[in-house]
Design a protein around this motif. Structure first.
Motif, PDB file in Angstrom:
ATOM      1  N   GLN A 280       2.839  23.234 -16.193  1.00 53.68           N
ATOM      2  CA  GLN A 280       3.156  24.429 -17.536  1.00 53.68           C
ATOM      3  C   GLN A 280       2.175  24.285 -18.251  1.00 53.68           C
ATOM      4  OE1 GLN A 280       6.518  24.310 -18.210  1.00 53.68           O
ATOM      5  NE2 GLN A 280       6.147  24.809 -20.058  1.00 53.68           N
ATOM      6  N   GLN A 281       1.186  23.774 -18.477  1.00 52.67           N
ATOM      7  CA  GLN A 281      -0.520  23.536 -19.034  1.00 52.67           C
ATOM      8  C   GLN A 281      -0.859  25.452 -18.407  1.00 52.67           C
ATOM      9  OE1 GLN A 281      -3.550  21.662 -19.654  1.00 52.67           O
ATOM     10  NE2 GLN A 281      -2.209  19.486 -20.438  1.00 52.67           N
ATOM     11  N   LEU A 282      -0.812  25.787 -17.850  1.00 53.58           N
ATOM     12  CA  LEU A 282      -0.940  27.569 -16.841  1.00 53.58           C
ATOM     13  C   LEU A 282       0.174  28.076 -17.114  1.00 53.58           C
ATOM     14  CD1 LEU A 282      -2.769  28.663 -15.013  1.00 53.58           C
ATOM     15  CD2 LEU A 282      -1.556  28.128 -13.052  1.00 53.58           C
ATOM     16  N   PHE A 283       1.091  27.500 -17.275  1.00 51.70           N
ATOM     17  CA  PHE A 283       1.733  28.693 -17.445  1.00 51.70           C
ATOM     18  C   PHE A 283       1.789  28.421 -19.409  1.00 51.70           C
ATOM     19  CE2 PHE A 283       6.759  29.497 -19.080  1.00 51.70           C
ATOM     20  CZ  PHE A 283       6.831  30.871 -18.379  1.00 51.70           C
ATOM     21  N   ASP A 284       1.876  28.109 -19.949  1.00 51.14           N
ATOM     22  CA  ASP A 284       1.953  28.100 -21.229  1.00 51.14           C
ATOM     23  C   ASP A 284       0.578  29.521 -21.813  1.00 51.14           C
ATOM     24  OD1 ASP A 284       4.573  26.668 -21.945  1.00 51.14           O
ATOM     25  OD2 ASP A 284       2.312  25.189 -21.940  1.00 51.14           O
TER      26      ASP A 284
ATOM     27  N   GLU B  72       3.143  14.502 -11.010  1.00 51.19           N
ATOM     28  CA  GLU B  72       2.998  14.640 -12.895  1.00 51.19           C
ATOM     29  C   GLU B  72       2.146  14.823 -13.028  1.00 51.19           C
ATOM     30  OE1 GLU B  72       3.519  11.347 -16.235  1.00 51.19           O
ATOM     31  OE2 GLU B  72       4.831  10.892 -14.521  1.00 51.19           O
ATOM     32  N   GLU B  73       1.025  14.898 -12.874  1.00 59.02           N
ATOM     33  CA  GLU B  73      -0.281  15.199 -13.465  1.00 59.02           C
ATOM     34  C   GLU B  73      -0.044  17.155 -13.033  1.00 59.02           C
ATOM     35  OE1 GLU B  73      -4.718  15.512 -13.612  1.00 59.02           O
ATOM     36  OE2 GLU B  73      -4.021  13.205 -12.239  1.00 59.02           O
ATOM     37  N   ILE B  74       0.344  17.330 -11.740  1.00 64.86           N
ATOM     38  CA  ILE B  74       0.321  18.110 -11.000  1.00 64.86           C
ATOM     39  C   ILE B  74       1.657  19.642 -11.931  1.00 64.86           C
ATOM     40  CG2 ILE B  74       1.706  20.000  -9.486  1.00 64.86           C
ATOM     41  CD1 ILE B  74      -0.261  18.275  -7.124  1.00 64.86           C
ATOM     42  N   ASP B  75       2.825  19.309 -12.042  1.00 68.39           N
ATOM     43  CA  ASP B  75       3.750  19.762 -12.864  1.00 68.39           C
ATOM     44  C   ASP B  75       2.540  19.756 -14.382  1.00 68.39           C
ATOM     45  OD1 ASP B  75       4.823  19.322 -10.973  1.00 68.39           O
ATOM     46  OD2 ASP B  75       6.503  17.517 -11.594  1.00 68.39           O
ATOM     47  N   ASN B  76       2.204  19.128 -15.064  1.00 73.26           N
ATOM     48  CA  ASN B  76       2.045  18.788 -16.332  1.00 73.26           C
ATOM     49  C   ASN B  76       1.045  20.025 -16.107  1.00 73.26           C
ATOM     50  OD1 ASN B  76       3.469  16.925 -17.594  1.00 73.26           O
ATOM     51  ND2 ASN B  76       1.734  15.444 -17.572  1.00 73.26           N
TER      52      ASN B  76
ATOM     53  N   SER C 207       0.746  -1.259  -0.074  1.00 75.63           N
ATOM     54  CA  SER C 207       0.090  -0.403  -0.336  1.00 75.63           C
ATOM     55  C   SER C 207       0.635   1.397  -0.299  1.00 75.63           C
ATOM     56  CB  SER C 207      -1.093   0.289   1.352  1.00 75.63           C
ATOM     57  OG  SER C 207      -0.406   0.018   1.965  1.00 75.63           O
ATOM     58  N   GLN C 208       2.166   0.686   0.575  1.00 75.46           N
ATOM     59  CA  GLN C 208       3.115   2.273   0.347  1.00 75.46           C
ATOM     60  C   GLN C 208       3.088   2.315  -0.671  1.00 75.46           C
ATOM     61  OE1 GLN C 208       7.098   1.780   3.149  1.00 75.46           O
ATOM     62  NE2 GLN C 208       6.473   3.219   4.049  1.00 75.46           N
ATOM     63  N   HIS C 209       4.072   1.425  -1.608  1.00 76.09           N
ATOM     64  CA  HIS C 209       3.820   2.035  -2.740  1.00 76.09           C
ATOM     65  C   HIS C 209       2.677   2.451  -3.944  1.00 76.09           C
ATOM     66  CE1 HIS C 209       8.207   0.411  -3.464  1.00 76.09           C
ATOM     67  NE2 HIS C 209       8.013  -1.455  -2.459  1.00 76.09           N
ATOM     68  N   ALA C 210       1.802   1.510  -3.330  1.00 78.32           N
ATOM     69  CA  ALA C 210       0.730   1.915  -3.907  1.00 78.32           C
ATOM     70  C   ALA C 210       0.181   4.196  -3.795  1.00 78.32           C
ATOM     71  CB  ALA C 210      -0.996   1.621  -3.870  1.00 78.32           C
ATOM     72  N   LEU C 211       0.941   3.665  -3.208  1.00 78.37           N
ATOM     73  CA  LEU C 211       0.728   5.367  -2.664  1.00 78.37           C
ATOM     74  C   LEU C 211       1.304   6.416  -2.639  1.00 78.37           C
ATOM     75  CD1 LEU C 211      -0.657   5.423   1.509  1.00 78.37           C
ATOM     76  CD2 LEU C 211      -2.016   6.264  -0.374  1.00 78.37           C
ATOM     77  N   LEU C 212       2.733   5.785  -2.625  1.00 79.72           N
ATOM     78  CA  LEU C 212       4.256   6.656  -3.915  1.00 79.72           C
ATOM     79  C   LEU C 212       3.953   7.018  -5.098  1.00 79.72           C
ATOM     80  CD1 LEU C 212       7.820   5.157  -2.570  1.00 79.72           C
ATOM     81  CD2 LEU C 212       6.261   7.853  -2.239  1.00 79.72           C
ATOM     82  N   ALA C 213       3.481   5.669  -6.089  1.00 74.71           N
ATOM     83  CA  ALA C 213       2.825   5.909  -7.092  1.00 74.71           C
ATOM     84  C   ALA C 213       1.616   6.667  -7.970  1.00 74.71           C
ATOM     85  CB  ALA C 213       2.482   4.324  -7.391  1.00 74.71           C
ATOM     86  N   ALA C 214       0.965   6.946  -6.595  1.00 70.52           N
ATOM     87  CA  ALA C 214      -0.680   7.690  -6.828  1.00 70.52           C
ATOM     88  C   ALA C 214       0.283   9.345  -6.577  1.00 70.52           C
ATOM     89  CB  ALA C 214      -1.956   7.134  -5.844  1.00 70.52           C
ATOM     90  N   ILE C 215       0.874   9.215  -5.810  1.00 70.34           N
ATOM     91  CA  ILE C 215       1.682  10.509  -5.312  1.00 70.34           C
ATOM     92  C   ILE C 215       2.444  11.319  -6.233  1.00 70.34           C
ATOM     93  CG2 ILE C 215       3.374  12.132  -4.082  1.00 70.34           C
ATOM     94  CD1 ILE C 215       2.092  10.251  -1.120  1.00 70.34           C
ATOM     95  N   SER C 216       3.598  10.021  -7.202  1.00 65.59           N
ATOM     96  CA  SER C 216       3.970  10.050  -8.022  1.00 65.59           C
ATOM     97  C   SER C 216       3.749  10.432  -9.108  1.00 65.59           C
ATOM     98  CB  SER C 216       4.588   9.336  -8.180  1.00 65.59           C
ATOM     99  OG  SER C 216       5.461   9.278  -9.379  1.00 65.59           O
ATOM    100  N   SER C 217       2.135   9.843  -9.659  1.00 62.64           N
ATOM    101  CA  SER C 217       1.039  10.504 -10.479  1.00 62.64           C
ATOM    102  C   SER C 217       0.603  11.812 -10.309  1.00 62.64           C
ATOM    103  CB  SER C 217       0.213   9.157 -11.169  1.00 62.64           C
ATOM    104  OG  SER C 217      -0.613   9.123 -11.842  1.00 62.64           O
ATOM    105  N   SER C 218       0.634  11.657  -9.342  1.00 61.68           N
ATOM    106  CA  SER C 218      -0.033  13.478  -9.297  1.00 61.68           C
ATOM    107  C   SER C 218       0.439  14.416  -9.297  1.00 61.68           C
ATOM    108  CB  SER C 218      -1.158  13.384  -7.620  1.00 61.68           C
ATOM    109  OG  SER C 218      -2.187  12.188  -7.453  1.00 61.68           O
TER     110      SER C 218
END
Length: 140
Positions: free
Chosen positions: A24-28, A17-21, A4-15
């Motif tokens: 970037q879209q907001l900046f553009d 990445e989405e936040i970064d995207n 579940s820790q790995h799943a949470l880390l994967a979810a956080i990482s995915s989130s």
């Protein structure tokens, strides 16, 4: 736990990445927005400048038209004065011409009278000469 820790880390990482995207879209989008605002501001400045030039030209043309109107009014007034003066001169000319005609007629009559008197004088002189001749003959 570890799964579940790995799943949470994967979810956080995915989130993340989405936040970064999304960031970037907001900046553009903000960059595009700034560019559009700049273009609009430039267009507005150009339009204001053109309007100011047009307004200045309109003011100048308006002043020229006002001056022309004043000049035309003055010219019309002067033309009217000249027309009145010309009419008066024409009347005086007609009067003068009539007076000259009368004088010429009078002079012609006087010339005829002078000619007639000269003829009478010549006749009287002949008559006087005849009388003097007769008296001379009688006296001698």
């Amino acid at each position: 736990g570890e799964a579940s820790q790995h799943a949470l880390l994967a979810a956080i990482s995915s989130s993340q990445e989405e936040i970064d995207n999304l960031k970037q879209q907001l900046f553009d989008q903000e960059l595009k927005h700034k560019n559009i605002v700049n273009e609009l501001q430039n267009a507005l400045n150009h339009s204001n400048s053109t309007n100011a030039e047009s307004s200045e030209k309109l003011t100048t043309a308006s002043a020229e038209i006002e001056l022309m109107t004043t000049t035309n009014t003055d010219l019309t007034k002067r033309i009217n004065e000249l027309e009145v003066s010309t009419a008066e001169s024409a009347m005086k000319l007609a009067e003068t011409t009539a007076s000259l005609d009368n004088l010429n007629s009078f002079n012609s009559e006087l010339s005829q009278r002078v000619s007639s008197l000269e003829e009478d004088k010549a006749g009287l002189e002949k008559s006087n000469a005849s009388i003097v001749d007769e008296l001379t003959v009688k006296n001698s």
